[in-house]
Scaffold this motif. Structure first.
Motif, short mmCIF file in Angstrom:
data_model
loop_
_atom_site.label_atom_id
_atom_site.label_comp_id
_atom_site.label_asym_id
_atom_site.label_seq_id
_atom_site.Cartn_x
_atom_site.Cartn_y
_atom_site.Cartn_z
N LEU A 187 1.25 -1.27 -0.16
CA LEU A 187 -0.45 0.06 0.01
C LEU A 187 1.08 1.65 -0.54
CD1 LEU A 187 -2.85 -1.19 2.23
CD2 LEU A 187 -3.18 -0.49 -0.09
N LYS A 188 2.02 1.46 0.80
CA LYS A 188 2.71 2.47 0.61
C LYS A 188 3.78 2.76 -0.11
CE LYS A 188 4.19 2.24 5.83
NZ LYS A 188 4.63 1.72 6.83
N GLN A 189 4.10 1.49 -1.42
CA GLN A 189 4.57 1.89 -2.51
C GLN A 189 3.87 1.84 -3.61
OE1 GLN A 189 6.89 -2.03 -3.54
NE2 GLN A 189 8.09 -1.76 -1.20
N SER A 190 2.33 1.51 -3.34
CA SER A 190 1.39 2.19 -4.61
C SER A 190 0.85 3.20 -4.32
CB SER A 190 0.06 0.95 -4.06
OG SER A 190 -1.21 1.13 -4.35
N LEU A 191 0.75 3.86 -3.30
CA LEU A 191 0.55 5.46 -2.33
C LEU A 191 1.97 6.48 -2.81
CD1 LEU A 191 -1.68 7.18 -1.10
CD2 LEU A 191 -0.07 6.68 1.24
N ALA A 192 3.02 5.84 -2.78
CA ALA A 192 3.63 6.66 -3.43
C ALA A 192 4.16 6.64 -4.89
CB ALA A 192 5.23 5.75 -3.11
N SER A 193 4.01 6.00 -5.69
CA SER A 193 4.21 5.63 -7.18
C SER A 193 2.65 6.29 -7.62
CB SER A 193 4.30 4.00 -7.92
OG SER A 193 2.85 3.41 -7.45
N ASN A 194 1.79 6.14 -6.54
CA ASN A 194 0.24 7.22 -7.07
C ASN A 194 0.00 7.79 -7.31
OD1 ASN A 194 -0.55 4.50 -8.45
ND2 ASN A 194 -2.40 3.85 -7.15
#
Length: 109
Positions: free
Chosen positions: A16-23
């Motif tokens: 989720l953190k990675q997804s949030l960072a990329s998004n």
């Protein structure tokens, strides 16, 4: 088992953190952002439910350990009493001899 569940939750949070960072770095339309927010809310709710289940499971396990501790203490006390009684009931070498018993009988007469 619980460690595996916690590890899975940790991986999910990392994703989720990675997804949030990329998004967060990419430009998105408001519709895409609202869909992503709804998806993240669903994931959050799922994690909250899993944590609640884990807490309930842990409480059950702790209750079982409490019962085990109580029973162990009781058995330990009973064992100590048994060992004390058997130690106190052992006849010494003199008391066990036939001659000593005869002397005790004569003394009592």
């Amino acid at each position: 088992e619980l460690e595996n569940q916690l590890l899975a939750k940790s991986k999910t949070l990392d994703e989720l953190k990675q997804s949030l960072a990329s998004n967060g770095s990419a430009e998105q339309t408001p519709e895409a952002q609202s869909l992503r927010i709804a998806e993240l809310c669903e994931m959050k709710n799922s994690i909250v439910n899993q944590i609640a289940q884990l807490k309930a499971s842990m409480e059950s396990i702790l209750e079982q350990w409490r019962a085990y501790d109580e029973i162990y203490a009781e058995v330990s006390l009973m064992t100590t009493r048994y060992l004390y009684c058997t130690d106190q009931c052992k006849p010494s070498g003199e008391e066990a001899s036939l001659e000593a018993l005869k002397k005790q009988v004569k003394t009592l007469q």
